[in-house]
Enzyme design. Structure first.
Site, PDB file in Angstrom:
ATOM      1  N   CYS A 193       3.073  43.395 -20.113  1.00 45.96           N
ATOM      2  CA  CYS A 193       3.379  44.197 -21.422  1.00 45.96           C
ATOM      3  C   CYS A 193       2.351  44.705 -21.839  1.00 45.96           C
ATOM      4  CB  CYS A 193       4.489  43.111 -22.432  1.00 45.96           C
ATOM      5  SG  CYS A 193       4.343  43.780 -24.191  1.00 45.96           S
ATOM      6  N   LYS A 195       2.917   4.676   0.991  1.00 42.30           N
ATOM      7  CA  LYS A 195       3.345   5.156   2.195  1.00 42.30           C
ATOM      8  C   LYS A 195       2.870   6.658   2.276  1.00 42.30           C
ATOM      9  CE  LYS A 195       7.745   5.511   4.782  1.00 42.30           C
ATOM     10  NZ  LYS A 195       7.403   6.838   5.290  1.00 42.30           N
ATOM     11  N   CYS A 247       9.604  43.008 -26.640  1.00 43.48           N
ATOM     12  CA  CYS A 247       9.232  44.028 -27.553  1.00 43.48           C
ATOM     13  C   CYS A 247       9.660  45.501 -26.981  1.00 43.48           C
ATOM     14  CB  CYS A 247       7.749  43.838 -27.899  1.00 43.48           C
ATOM     15  SG  CYS A 247       6.690  44.530 -26.861  1.00 43.48           S
ATOM     16  N   CYS A 280       3.529  42.334 -29.811  1.00 40.68           N
ATOM     17  CA  CYS A 280       4.864  41.888 -29.128  1.00 40.68           C
ATOM     18  C   CYS A 280       4.867  40.368 -29.636  1.00 40.68           C
ATOM     19  CB  CYS A 280       4.498  41.804 -27.564  1.00 40.68           C
ATOM     20  SG  CYS A 280       5.598  40.939 -26.510  1.00 40.68           S
ATOM     21  N   GLU A 324       0.724  -1.178   0.068  1.00 36.28           N
ATOM     22  CA  GLU A 324       0.021  -0.139   0.163  1.00 36.28           C
ATOM     23  C   GLU A 324       0.865   1.236  -0.121  1.00 36.28           C
ATOM     24  OE1 GLU A 324      -2.554  -0.357   3.516  1.00 36.28           O
ATOM     25  OE2 GLU A 324      -0.739  -0.233   4.930  1.00 36.28           O
ATOM     26  N   LYS A 332      11.131   3.705  -0.748  1.00 32.76           N
ATOM     27  CA  LYS A 332      10.949   5.071  -0.952  1.00 32.76           C
ATOM     28  C   LYS A 332      11.170   5.316  -2.383  1.00 32.76           C
ATOM     29  CE  LYS A 332      10.914   7.485   2.339  1.00 32.76           C
ATOM     30  NZ  LYS A 332      11.649   7.972   3.780  1.00 32.76           N
ATOM     31  N   ASP A 341       2.569  10.294   3.150  1.00 26.80           N
ATOM     32  CA  ASP A 341       3.250  11.504   3.630  1.00 26.80           C
ATOM     33  C   ASP A 341       2.460  12.377   4.496  1.00 26.80           C
ATOM     34  OD1 ASP A 341       5.527  12.904   4.020  1.00 26.80           O
ATOM     35  OD2 ASP A 341       5.627  13.795   2.141  1.00 26.80           O
ATOM     36  N   TYR A 346      -3.770   1.701   9.007  1.00 18.20           N
ATOM     37  CA  TYR A 346      -2.902   0.768   8.466  1.00 18.20           C
ATOM     38  C   TYR A 346      -2.425  -0.188   9.434  1.00 18.20           C
ATOM     39  CZ  TYR A 346       0.634   4.468   9.349  1.00 18.20           C
ATOM     40  OH  TYR A 346       1.297   5.437   9.734  1.00 18.20           O
ATOM     41  N   CYS A 387       8.935  45.889 -21.648  1.00 16.12           N
ATOM     42  CA  CYS A 387       8.856  44.619 -21.915  1.00 16.12           C
ATOM     43  C   CYS A 387      10.142  44.016 -22.329  1.00 16.12           C
ATOM     44  CB  CYS A 387       7.700  44.362 -22.968  1.00 16.12           C
ATOM     45  SG  CYS A 387       7.832  42.386 -23.783  1.00 16.12           S
TER      46      CYS A 387
HETATM   47  S1  IVH Z   1       3.181   0.523   8.654  1.00 20.56           S
HETATM   48  C1  IVH Z   1       5.212  -1.199  12.458  1.00 20.56           C
HETATM   49  N1  IVH Z   1       1.965   1.714   6.659  1.00 20.56           N
HETATM   50  O1  IVH Z   1       5.806   5.600   8.016  1.00 20.56           O
HETATM   51  C2  IVH Z   1       4.883  -0.534  10.941  1.00 20.56           C
HETATM   52  N2  IVH Z   1       3.393   3.200   7.891  1.00 20.56           N
HETATM   53  O2  IVH Z   1       8.477   5.713   8.065  1.00 20.56           O
HETATM   54  C3  IVH Z   1       4.097   0.792  11.261  1.00 20.56           C
HETATM   55  N3  IVH Z   1       3.583   5.574   6.933  1.00 20.56           N
HETATM   56  O3  IVH Z   1       5.586   5.958  11.268  1.00 20.56           O
HETATM   57  C4  IVH Z   1       3.923   1.577   9.983  1.00 20.56           C
HETATM   58  N4  IVH Z   1       2.281   4.941   5.384  1.00 20.56           N
HETATM   59  O4  IVH Z   1       3.792   7.195   9.863  1.00 20.56           O
HETATM   60  C5  IVH Z   1       2.718   1.913   7.726  1.00 20.56           C
HETATM   61  N5  IVH Z   1       0.860   2.291   4.585  1.00 20.56           N
HETATM   62  C6  IVH Z   1       1.682   2.636   5.800  1.00 20.56           C
HETATM   63  C7  IVH Z   1       2.383   3.828   5.899  1.00 20.56           C
HETATM   64  C8  IVH Z   1       3.081   4.204   7.187  1.00 20.56           C
HETATM   65  C9  IVH Z   1       2.812   5.870   5.977  1.00 20.56           C
HETATM   66  C10 IVH Z   1       4.381   6.157   7.791  1.00 20.56           C
HETATM   67  C11 IVH Z   1       4.324   5.804   9.423  1.00 20.56           C
HETATM   68  C12 IVH Z   1       5.536   5.291   9.901  1.00 20.56           C
HETATM   69  C13 IVH Z   1       6.289   5.940   8.954  1.00 20.56           C
HETATM   70  C14 IVH Z   1       7.753   4.927   8.914  1.00 20.56           C
END
Ligand code: IVH
Length: 698
Positions: free
Chosen positions: A431, A120, A416, A437, A118, A319, A122, A230, A413
């Site tokens: 301009c 990650k 021109c 122009c 899934e 990442k 931000d 998650y 400008c």
């Molecule tokens: S699982 C023990 N799933 O990433 C595992 N973390 O770099 C716990 N994060 O502190 C995390 N999306 O804040 C998990 N789909 C995802 C995530 C996720 C973002 C963040 C989370 C964690 C950090 C670690």
């Protein structure tokens, strides 16, 4: 509201709470609302009124409590009974292979591992504590062992359930997930902040963090935050399904929002494939992600694998490459846009950001340069997000060399030499050269040819630049005078591309009034406004003749746009270009008008068959605009069959049924008398948009 007995009110309040929570779940978690917003608002207002009348009925999990409680002095520190861990990172396919190999070795598995994959997110990690199904605490990750209670703030987030739905949840359930700000919401609040003269947030993550750390929950309540869950922390008095993906499904059933991107993949090959696919779609998501998280799906296997220091051995974060880099700002140039707006552009020492070399970044306007205190020679952080133009995030003041220069916008400008004038808003400089122009000319032609305007395929930016530079084209109308020979003389124009371009130019002549209006590049007349004008007025002539007042009858048009339109049509130069375009054969079908009295063909049914000299869609639009219905099959109910060249079975059937059959000239005669049709325009000797025969506009 009528006074109710206490018992009756209590029952009603409980029902309303359940009902509203159910709709919250469908709207915010499943993204699939069951009722219109107005209906939802009505339920919420009823509950609010009831609670105002009987304050005793207010419960902490009431949906009315999301608006935000009173401000706090500070956040309480809390202890995570199950630590909130971080993740091991992988930055390459090799590192992913290494991770998978370690997992297989520890599990002594010959077989491929099943992983859950899934995005990650931000955002910020948050833990939600539910006791007997009621949200009692929400806490930040902090250092993983001690975090801060941000319960009041988290309660305002619509996708966080205040009470779990359905049944079967453990008595104590601590759910973990990420709180984030959707990109659309981020843009919106930053725009609002700028309007108030404030700076706004640097990125959605900071915006989410800032919003969650508000001492006044009423402010948090106004911020567009959302959550994906998650994982699970503390759990007692119940159990979870035996795999990650099934337990996530359970969470979803209990009303918690989970990622719709969650997938099960096999082995490291499946992981790499998922990663690549998500990377491609990344820029289309409405939230920032910084990678993919892979977790061993079997919870039994997770237990065997256990943890190393602060991270589980059963999960890894693959990442994405960095999206921000540091480089030197070498120079600031000024570009002139289609409407003459001057935009400062940073020329950068080339730097690779997320796999792409960046040499330029937009600086928007002088105000932005001043606000960020950007100077020529500075070290800056550049950010690239998806396809959008790279941005200078900020300068690094500690690295400022002694010889930086302050930038100033020019008074004339740079292309021109015309005078530069400041817009009424005081931010944009323009301009004043108009189509004198060359830069504005070039941009106007690019816009005219663009996909959503006249859609001249093969007439790309580079080609337009050449055409303008060599003075082969100075207005959009000149495009239609280009011939094979001239085009073939240009760089990178072979026989085939020349031929294709001529064809594309020819094709583009059949357009719609809305597209044509949009293509003219009149200031502030975007696609929607062009469409609204076309529908309202029906003809180019009517728009041209409309005064400021009449123009403002169109829903999209205010005094400023009306003024731009009038100014545009008043210019002799523009009138000349329009004449030439129509003379060249640019035409469009009649526009659908809403008024019934302008629908002489109302109730008549048409079938089009055979090859016709204009695209069928255009003839269909023309007929529909006069009230006719156009269907695909011939029956007794058909009033007219329009038969082109090589008409086959439909024509035969029409003949059998004795229906009225029209050839193209016949159709034109039927439509005739009404100038709003442009069908058959080709036969006309003169462009008519200003001529007398357009005056039949009723
Ligand atoms: S699982 C023990 N799933 O990433 C595992 N973390 O770099 C716990 N994060 O502190 C995390 N999306 O804040 C998990 N789909 C995802 C995530 C996720 C973002 C963040 C989370 C964690 C950090 C670690």
């Amino acid at each position: 509201m009528t006074a109710r007995g206490d018992g009756e009110a209590r029952l009603r309040a409980a029902w309303l709470r359940d009902e509203i929570s159910r709709h919250n779940y469908h709207y915010y978690v499943l993204d699939d609302p069951l009722i219109p917003d107005s209906e939802y608002d009505r339920l919420l207002r009823e509950l609010q009124a009831l609670e105002a009348e009987h304050p005793k009925l207010i419960t902490p999990d009431s949906p009315t409590q999301r608006v935000g409680a009173s401000p706090l002095d500070g956040f309480d520190e809390i202890q995570h009974r199950v630590p909130m861990l971080s993740l091991e990172n992988a930055f390459s396919d090799e590192e992913m292979e290494g991770f998978d190999q370690r997992v297989r070795e520890r599990l002594e598995s010959e077989q491929e591992i099943v992983y859950a994959a899934e995005p990650k997110m931000d955002g910020l990690a948050i833990s939600l504590r539910y006791e007997k199904g009621v949200l009692v605490q929400a806490a930040t990750r902090g250092d993983g062992t001690r975090g801060e209670a941000v319960t009041q703030n988290v309660r305002t987030i619509p996708s966080v359930p205040l009470r779990l739905l359905a049944d079967g949840w453990p008595e104590i359930l601590e759910v973990r997930g990420e709180i984030y700000m959707p990109l659309s919401g981020f843009e919106r609040i930053n725009q609002q902040a700028r309007k108030r003269g404030e700076k706004g947030f640097a990125n959605p993550r900071n915006a989410a963090a800032g919003s969650l750390r508000q001492l006044d929950p009423r402010i948090t309540a106004q911020r567009p935050l959302a959550m994906f869950c998650y994982g699970v922390g503390e759990l007692s008095g119940g159990d979870l399904a035996p795999s990650y993906h099934e337990s996530v499904r359970q969470l979803s059933r209990w009303g918690l929002r989970v990622s719709p991107e969650l997938r099960i993949v096999n082995g490291v090959a499946g992981c790499l494939d998922y990663y690549r696919r998500l990377a491609e779609r990344r820029e289309h998501l409405d939230y920032d992600i910084d990678g993919v998280v892979f977790k061993v799906d079997s919870l039994a296997q997770q237990r065997v694998l256990g943890f190393v220091s602060r991270a589980p051995r059963w999960a890894v974060a693959r990442k994405f490459p960095a999206q921000e880099e540091i480089t030197r700002l070498l120079e600031i140039d000024v570009q002139v846009g289609r409407t003459g707006a001057l935009t400062p552009v940073a020329r950068l020492k080339p730097v690779t950001v997320a796999g792409v070399t960046v040499t330029n970044a937009t600086l928007h306007n002088a105000e932005e340069i001043q606000r960020k205190d950007i100077r020529i020679g500075d070290w800056v952080i550049v950010r690239r997000a998806g396809d959008v133009i790279p941005q200078v995030v900020r300068v690094i003041p500690d690295r400022r060399p002694p010889d930086t220069r302050i930038f100033q916008m020019p008074d004339s400008c740079p292309v021109c030499g015309s005078e530069v004038i400041q817009d009424a808003d005081g931010v944009v400089l323009r301009c004043s050269g108009g189509l004198y122009c060359p830069a504005q000319r070039r941009e106007a032609i690019k816009h005219f040819a663009s996909r959503r305007a006249m859609d001249i395929e093969g007439l790309g930016d580079k080609l337009v630049e050449q055409l303008v530079k060599r003075q082969l084209v100075s207005s959009p109308a000149d495009l239609y005078q280009l011939d094979q020979e001239t085009l073939a003389g240009l760089e990178r124009m072979g026989e085939k591309s020349t031929h294709n371009l001529i064809q594309a130019l020819q094709r583009s002549k059949s357009t719609t009034l809305a597209r044509f209006l949009f293509a003219l590049g009149i200031r502030e007349v975007g696609e929607a406004t062009a469409q609204a004008l076309a529908t309202h007025f029906g003809t180019l002539k009517a728009i041209h003749q409309a005064g400021i007042e009449a123009l403002q009858e169109v829903s999209d048009v205010g005094p400023v746009v009306a003024e731009h339109l009038v100014t545009f049509f008043r210019q002799p130069h523009n009138q000349e270009v329009l004449e030439k375009l129509l003379e060249a054969g640019v035409h469009w079908p009649a526009v659908a008008m809403p008024a019934v009295d302008r629908q002489p063909l109302k109730g008549k049914s048409f079938v089009l068959t055979g090859t016709l000299s204009q695209p069928r869609s255009q003839i269909k639009e023309a007929l529909q605009s006069l009230g006719a219905k156009v269907t695909g099959s011939v029956s007794k109910k058909t009033d007219y069959v329009v038969a082109g060249v090589d008409a086959g079975s439909k024509l035969e059937k029409a003949e059998r049924l004795g229906l009225e059959i029209l050839d193209e000239p016949g159709l034109e005669r039927l439509l005739g008398g009404d100038e709003r049709k442009n069908v058959g325009h080709k036969n006309r000797a003169r462009p008519t948009w200003l001529g007398d025969d357009e005056s039949t506009q009723a």
